[in-house]
Design an enzyme around this catalytic site. Structure first.
Site, PDB file in Angstrom:
ATOM      1  N   CYS A  94      15.927 -17.005  38.864  1.00 24.44           N
ATOM      2  CA  CYS A  94      16.042 -16.505  37.488  1.00 24.44           C
ATOM      3  C   CYS A  94      15.350 -15.163  37.342  1.00 24.44           C
ATOM      4  O   CYS A  94      15.746 -14.337  36.516  1.00 24.44           O
ATOM      5  CB  CYS A  94      15.471 -17.521  36.515  1.00 24.44           C
ATOM      6  SG  CYS A  94      13.737 -17.934  36.792  1.00 24.44           S
ATOM      7  N   HIS A 104      10.137 -19.536  33.592  1.00 23.87           N
ATOM      8  CA  HIS A 104      11.562 -19.221  33.612  1.00 23.87           C
ATOM      9  C   HIS A 104      11.784 -17.873  32.952  1.00 23.87           C
ATOM     10  O   HIS A 104      11.135 -17.528  31.965  1.00 23.87           O
ATOM     11  CB  HIS A 104      12.359 -20.308  32.889  1.00 23.87           C
ATOM     12  CG  HIS A 104      13.843 -20.104  32.930  1.00 23.87           C
ATOM     13  ND1 HIS A 104      14.549 -20.074  34.121  1.00 23.87           N
ATOM     14  CD2 HIS A 104      14.764 -19.910  31.944  1.00 23.87           C
ATOM     15  CE1 HIS A 104      15.833 -19.877  33.862  1.00 23.87           C
ATOM     16  NE2 HIS A 104      15.978 -19.774  32.554  1.00 23.87           N
TER      17      HIS A 104
END
Length: 1406
Positions: free
Chosen positions: A541, A1328
């Protein structure tokens, strides 16, 4: 939406209630108690602490003999522990472990076996940090609480709800779920941790769990990892060994269609703890800690042997229940016999180790499919194993779980271990078990993903559906059909049933699909151009977020979509990537902006990045800013138009004007770096270092492609510290804000100003477990991660100013004392008496040193002695005696327990014993409940007469830990010799005493609630408010451009002093790029560890103006040249090759749009003081230099400079070179001030659109321009080198290489709009990245890996912003695109072949 919010609020409230109950402790569980304990309950508790329902019989002679033998072994174990390095790898250690570890030393043995003390020293305070972090953010609080209440509830330690041991167990599991988020929390961990807590302190038990789960020898991670490699390896061993030793049992299990080995191994550890007696559990656990995983299979084999008769008589359902929950019930052997058989089985297995298959790798699980029973006539026969079904290709082989379809009959449901009954599901033609459904369902294997509760179907499972709800035995899950073409193996693991993730946590079919994506004609799904996600290839990510941000930089994307990069590939650059980076990124951008796909897998680009930067390979989480920097640098080097970089000498400023040094540095930068990345993202910083010795200033100008801004508030640490004074008043808590590198000396200074004590009176101490564990030194840096909490104690001021932390000697000059009242002076206030009775000395002398001196001193001084490290005081700890139910010797019947806050008690060589009691009573009296009035006179009389019970406590001399006596030898088991309340001197020769509270007084008078009562100073609220308040981006820029002092470890080498000196350093913005990238430094290295700042930064989305942080320019240089977005004064005619050079050494403090200064130090004066013909203008009035008749009054100088030939500068001014002398410099300014504007007018007349052709420039003209502080040169080289853009060569380039003007209609001040944000949520160890970006259609999109959704700008999560991307207003994107007419496209065939070859290898490895 309301239901979701209500659910979230209920869940948050539940977490809050659970934490409150554990923080409150045993009192929270009182309502659930079943009343007072019955009389004689101790007779129902065995020696291991287990509470039985009935009274235990008397100890038999055999048991008494066993206890005596255990006590005899204690001395041998103590000797072994003393020489641990000799015995730790010896066979004698294993022999003694099998014989049994004595209970009283099991804790120390476990500690050395797991090397706990070493890891504790390496991680001071880490457990407390993880515990507090778990309280704030752990998602396992509810599950941990459910398991804690059922763990060892028949043990006296864990019997009380929210009792001490339950609290410790809860906090350890909470801390470990944050320490190792990959494992998080599993049910078995509560039982393992409970065993450790029986013999280890709380923090030691935590590190024991950490060591155990990290040990390869014990292989516990394999039981909790998604791939289950440990369980698979043990099963492979059992399928070779157990059928030979227990053939009947295995035949019966196969006949019932149950894989007993799987179920038993999956629940092995839990059954091992819950299913047998605690005494045997502890002995087996001892063996497991020493031998490792090799004893697990022999233990299971012995259990099967014991249970053989019962298993043979049990049907399928009962067989499953017994193997799962009652596997170790009713052992028919005593503990010694079990250990004897275990030792023999282990030796036998070791000898046959070569016949066993190799264990599966922990990270991959088992690659081979599990054998299934043979099928004959539709019925299962257990006569052997048939050939295993064909598995998937090696690169895509991953285990999955098998289950029945939801519409199959309940009878045909497979066992939870995963073995499918083949009488219901016949074998297909491929040899793969297929499900012939009675109701016409589709054929194929089935697999399921486990959840303990039935959640909403996650979006990750929308690939390869359909999915159906499925309920089986103890779990609920989602099930979906899988075609036979997948050819994936089946997984048998029962405890972690589910579709097993790959190593990178992606699903098997996703990786297989992604790896073959280049060869599969995927269905085209129309979508908005640019609204395409990027698949997560395993913790990528961070890469996806950076790529999406760069991809939404429109000029750069247009450059790649149009294929212009193929004309500028630099494959010969030695520090480049042979064009691979630019080619792969260009291909990816074209896919992202094709408008035909919902998501794209960036496999080729990731492989290229991993090839040239191995740190980004693998599946670990990385920093998106580091990836962004590598990506931009890689693209720049692959697209660099300079194929042979010239050598550039780095010169010092040497007092030259900033403008000249900046122009030279930027010119040197462009000579080596010219690409579209430079045009878009590169700016220039001014770095100034000033020597503090001689004042010499060194200035350098360096390029940058993004600004890394510190978070100002996070350059401070917020600390709350409690001050405890000697007068017994309520402690006061203060809030401090310190620099990150602040030392404890600075902490004392701030605290001194707040609390009114001198620095010499403040003793800093780390308090942990009701005792002082450490005294920080004054020269140490302040650390937030301490083992306890920081307190400040008031100590008696010494007679001479010395450091309390490291005293060397004390001056015995007399100090006044009145009536035995010792006075303390605080910050110039009146002397403040502290309540110390008569008999205290006039000087402060270390206690316990009187015997070493004559008349108490030597030459007026007395050094500190090792046995008394404190000057004028001793430390007292509160203590109570707790009754021990399990003990071997009568002195061990009561054990000391510390509580409350330790005390500082004044004590010198002249202090009487009664004075010690009085001093302690003064400080603890506020904790004791006052006596009734009728008893007050009696109590006072008792105190006056010094009779037996006048104080509710007794003072004793103890060691530092507060548990044993400081005078008596250890073999006497003395808890501390009593200090009588008498008139004789308190010569204790020790630094620690214990305040032993009498049980009755402790119960009736001591107020535990008062321990936590503190008065909060107003600084506490101020510190908390400052810590929580958001900051703005201007504060970050202000901190970035502020001056800082270089410490002694980074001293500056002064070219004038010829030595390293202390200096100050300052950074300033000199030139801003059209596209500004701002990196908020959330990850910082503090106290030898990386931490993430959660500080909220507020920033503008529109009209962000950073011009206030640009270095002010001299207005004389700006009067005819509007500011570019990079902050430079520039007349748009393309006549600047190295920028207009500044003449003045110090920039004027005025703004760009101010009138000309009247100061003689400026380049030119205003109208009233200028020489004849010298022009003057003000931007506010719009005036400019007079132009010729041929020039249009409305023409802009930005329309100039499009001629092919070189330019001739008119002969102006003197040819003298610039002088560093102020006098010469000013003269040069006056002589050339008017001529500069004449030069601009001449250029304007000759370079306007449609104007006459220019003349050539002679070398003498260069000299003339340089003499006046300027250098003009032809800039028709494409994209304007003088503007800071580099799309052409300096000089000698034709009009074919030039582009349109890039700075048309630019504003004087650089105004920026936000177009992309990279956000990071979570913590450092697990988080994230997502991206918010503005599409050309003026809509904002959220890029979350493969997902891309449109959202309103108000829905953007700006609180977690990490990298900001700004675009300057009024930019024409076409101006940055080079013309490719007549250019030859680079040959990329070899690049494509290399990329495809590496890509195939990379895909196969995945």
């Amino acid at each position: 939406m309301d239901m979701v919010e209500n659910a979230d609020s209920l869940q948050a409230q539940e977490r809050k209630d659970i934490l409150m109950k554990y923080d409150k402790g045993h009192r929270a569980g009182l309502p659930e108690d079943k009343g007072p304990e019955p009389v004689g309950i101790n007779s129902s508790i065995d020696r291991f602490g287990i509470l039985h329902e009935t009274e235990l019989p008397p100890v038999t002679a055999r048991e008494a003999k066993k206890i005596r033998r255990e006590m005899t072994r204690t001395s041998k174990w103590m000797e072994m522990l003393g020489e641990w390095e000799t015995y730790k790898h010896s066979s004698k250690l294993i022999d003694r472990v099998y014989k049994g570890i004595p209970m009283n030393i099991r804790g120390p043995v476990w500690s050395v076996l797991l090397n706990i003390q070493e890891i504790k020293l390496k991680n001071p305070g880490r457990y407390q940090i993880m515990k507090e972090r778990g309280k704030r953010s752990s998602e396992h609080i509810h599950h941990i609480d459910l398991d804690v209440r059922t763990t060892l509830r028949n043990h006296v330690f864990f019997r009380d709800r929210y009792g001490a041991k339950q609290r410790e167990l809860f906090y350890i599991l909470l801390a470990y779920s944050e320490y190792n988020p990959e494992v998080g929390y599993c049910r078995d961990l509560s039982h393992i941790t409970a065993l450790f807590l029986l013999y280890l302190p709380e923090e030691d038990a935590f590190w024991a769990l950490v060591q155990l789960l990290a040990s390869e020898r014990h292989s516990l991670p394999g039981f909790h990892s998604p791939n289950g490699g440990t369980v698979q390896g043990l099963q492979d061993q059992q399928e070779h060994v157990v059928p030979k030793s227990q053939p009947k049992t295995m035949w019966h299990q196969d006949k019932e269609g149950l894989c007993g080995q799987c179920a038993s191994l999956g629940c092995l550890l839990r059954n091992l703890i819950d299913g047998i007696s605690l005494g045997l559990t502890l002995r087996l656990w001892d063996v497991y800690l020493v031998e490792g995983e090799q004893v697990l299979m022999p233990i299971t084999s012995i259990a099967l042997k014991v249970q053989q008769k019962r298993l043979m008589k049990t049907s399928r359902c009962g067989l499953w229940a017994r193997l799962r929950n009652q596997f170790f019930d009713t052992w028919a052997m005593n503990d010694d016999t079990v250990l004897k058989h275990l030792r023999a089985s282990t030796k036998k297995l070791t000898r046959k180790q070569g016949d066993l298959p190799p264990p599966a790798k922990r990270e991959q699980g088992s690659l081979a499919p599990r054998p299934v029973p043979a099928s004959r006539g539709g019925k299962t026969l257990c006569k052997g194993y048939r050939q295993a079904p064909p598995g998937p290709p090696a690169q895509f082989q991953r285990p999955i779980c098998s289950a029945s379809p939801p519409w199959a009959s309940r009878f045909s449901t497979p066992c939870p271990g995963g073995a499918v009954r083949e009488d219901t599901y016949p074998v297909g033609t491929q040899g793969v078990p297929s499900l012939a459904l009675a109701q016409g369902g589709p054929q194929g294997s089935w697999r399921f993903l486990e959840w303990k509760s039935m959640p909403r179907l996650p979006t990750d499972l929308d690939i390869g559906g359909p999915w159906f709800p499925h309920y089986d035995f103890e779990w609920s899950c989602w099930v979906r059909a899988i075609s036979q073409e997948d050819q994936l193996a089946t997984c048998w693991q029962a405890e972690h049933c589910g579709e097993v993730h790959n190593k990178d946590m992606s699903w098997p079919e996703e990786m297989s699909f992604t790896a073959n994506s280049s060869k599969i004609d995927r269905q085209k799904v129309p979508t908005e151009k640019g609204a395409t996600g990027l698949s997560n290839l395993g913790n990528t990510c961070f890469m996806n977020s950076s790529i999406q941000c760069v991809s939404n930089t429109q000029p750069l994307t247009q450059y790649f979509i149009s294929g212009r990069h193929l004309y500028e590939l630099n494959r010969t650059n030695p520090i480049g990537m042979k064009g691979h980076m630019a080619k792969c990124y260009g291909d990816l951008v074209q896919e992202l902006w094709s408008g035909t796909q919902k998501s794209v897998a960036p496999l080729k680009l990731r492989r290229t990045i991993a090839k040239y930067a191995p740190k980004f390979d693998g599946f670990q989480q990385q920093d998106s800013q580091e990836l962004l920097a590598f990506l931009l640098d890689g693209l720049h080097e692959d697209l660099n138009r300079v194929h042979e970089k010239p050598y550039v000498e780095l010169k010092d400023s040497d007092g030259r004007p900033d403008w000249e040094v900046a122009a030279e540095a930027w010119d040197n930068h462009l000579r080596r770096n010219r690409s579209i990345i430079v045009d878009l993202f590169h700016g220039q910083l001014r770095s100034q270092v000033k020597c503090k010795t001689c004042g010499h200033i060194s200035v350098r100008f360096d390029p940058f492609n993004f600004l890394s801004l510190p978070l100002p508030m996070d350059s401070y640490m917020d600390l709350e510290i409690t001050v405890i004074k000697l007068d017994g008043t309520t402690p006061v808590r203060y809030g401090l804000r310190l620099n990150m590198d602040e030392k404890y000396t600075g902490l004392k200074k701030q605290l001194r100003d707040l609390c009114g004590l001198n620095s010499e009176q403040i003793l800093l101490a780390e308090v942990h477990d009701s005792n002082i564990k450490n005294f920080p030194q004054d020269n140490q840096k302040v650390q937030l991660s301490v083992s306890g909490f920081l307190c400040a104690f008031e100590i008696p001021v010494p007679s001479s100013p010395i450091s309390a932390s490291s005293p060397t000697q004390i001056d015995f000059s007399s100090s006044p004392s009145t009536n035995g009242m010792f006075t303390l002076t605080t910050n110039g206030d009146l002397p403040k008496p502290i309540f110390i009775p008569n008999g205290m000395p006039n000087t402060v002398v270390p206690c316990g040193t009187e015997k070493n001196f004559t008349n108490g001193m030597v030459n007026g001084h007395m050094p500190s002695l090792p046995d008394s490290p404190f000057t004028g005081y001793i430390i007292a700890v509160h203590r109570k005696m707790m009754r021990t139910e399990l003990y071997f010797l009568s002195p061990q019947e009561n054990r000391p327990s510390l509580f409350g806050m330790p005390l500082i008690v004044p004590c010198t060589v002249h202090t009487r014993k009664k004075d010690l009691y009085d001093a302690v009573w003064i400080q603890v009296s506020w904790l004791a409940r006052p006596l009734p009035p009728q008893e007050a006179s009696i109590h006072a009389q008792d105190r006056d007469n010094c009779m037996g019970y006048q104080y509710p406590f007794t003072l004793r001399v103890v060691q530092k830990d507060g548990n044993s006596c400081a005078w008596c030898p250890q073999y006497r088991f003395c808890r501390g010799c009593k200090i009588d309340c008498g008139e004789d001197r308190a010569f204790i020769g020790n630094a620690y005493i214990a305040v032993d509270w009498h049980p009755t007084a402790l119960h009736l008078r001591y107020q535990t609630s008062q321990e936590r009562v503190v008065d909060k100073h107003e600084s506490v609220e101020q510190s908390r408010r400052a810590q929580a308040e958001p900051i703005n981006l201007d504060s970050c820029l202000r901190a970035f451009t502020s001056e800082e002092e270089l410490g002694e470890s980074e001293m500056y080498y002064c070219s004038k002093c010829k030595t390293h000196c202390l200096a100050t350093k300052k950074l300033d913005l000199w030139r801003l790029p059209p596209f500004l990238i701002i990196h908020l430094k959330r990850f910082q290295f503090v106290n030898d560890q990386w931490i993430k700042s959660q500080k909220i930064v507020r920033f503008l989305r529109e009209s962000f103006d950073p011009s206030a942080f640009l270095v002010p320019r001299d207005p004389a240089l700006c009067q005819h040249k509007p500011l570019t977005p990079q902050g430079d004064e520039l007349s748009k005619p393309r006549i600047l090759a190295r920028e207009v050079k500044k003449v003045d050494a110090q920039s004027s403090a005025g703004k760009e749009d101010m009138l000309l200064s009247k100061s003689p130090s400026s380049l030119s004066a205003n109208i009233s003081s200028s020489p004849k013909g010298s022009p003057s203008s003000s931007r506010k009035s719009g005036t400019s230099c007079p132009s010729s008749k041929n020039s249009s009054p409305n023409s802009s100088p930005r329309t100039l400079g499009r001629s092919k030939g070189r330019l001739r500068l008119p002969q102006i001014g003197s040819k003298n070179k610039p002088s560093s002398s102020k006098k010469n410099l000013d003269a040069s300014k006056e002589n050339g001030a008017g001529q500069i504007c004449e030069l601009a007018d001449a250029l304007s007349r000759g370079h306007m659109r449609g104007g006459s052709q220019p003349e050539l420039v002679t070398p003498q003209d260069h000299e003339v321009a340089l003499a006046n502080g300027f250098l003009y040169e032809h800039e028709a080289c494409g994209n304007g080198c003088g503007d800071g853009y580099s799309n052409g060569q300096l000089g000698n380039h034709s009009e074919e290489d030039s582009t349109d003007d890039q700075r048309e209609d630019t504003h004087i001040k650089p105004i920026y709009n936000l177009y992309a944000i990279s956000c990071h949520s979570g913590i450092l160890s697990g988080g994230h990245y997502i991206t918010y970006a503005k599409n050309p259609n003026c809509k904002w999109y959220c890029y979350n890996d493969s997902s891309c959704e449109e959202l309103h700008p108000d829905e953007i999560d700006t609180d977690s912003a990490y990298i900001l991307f700004y675009e300057q207003q009024g930019i024409d994107y076409a101006q940055f695109l080079p013309k490719i007419d007549g250019k030859k496209m680079a040959d990329t065939s070899s690049t494509d072949e290399d990329s495809e070859s590496d890509y195939e290898k990379y895909s196969m490895l995945q």
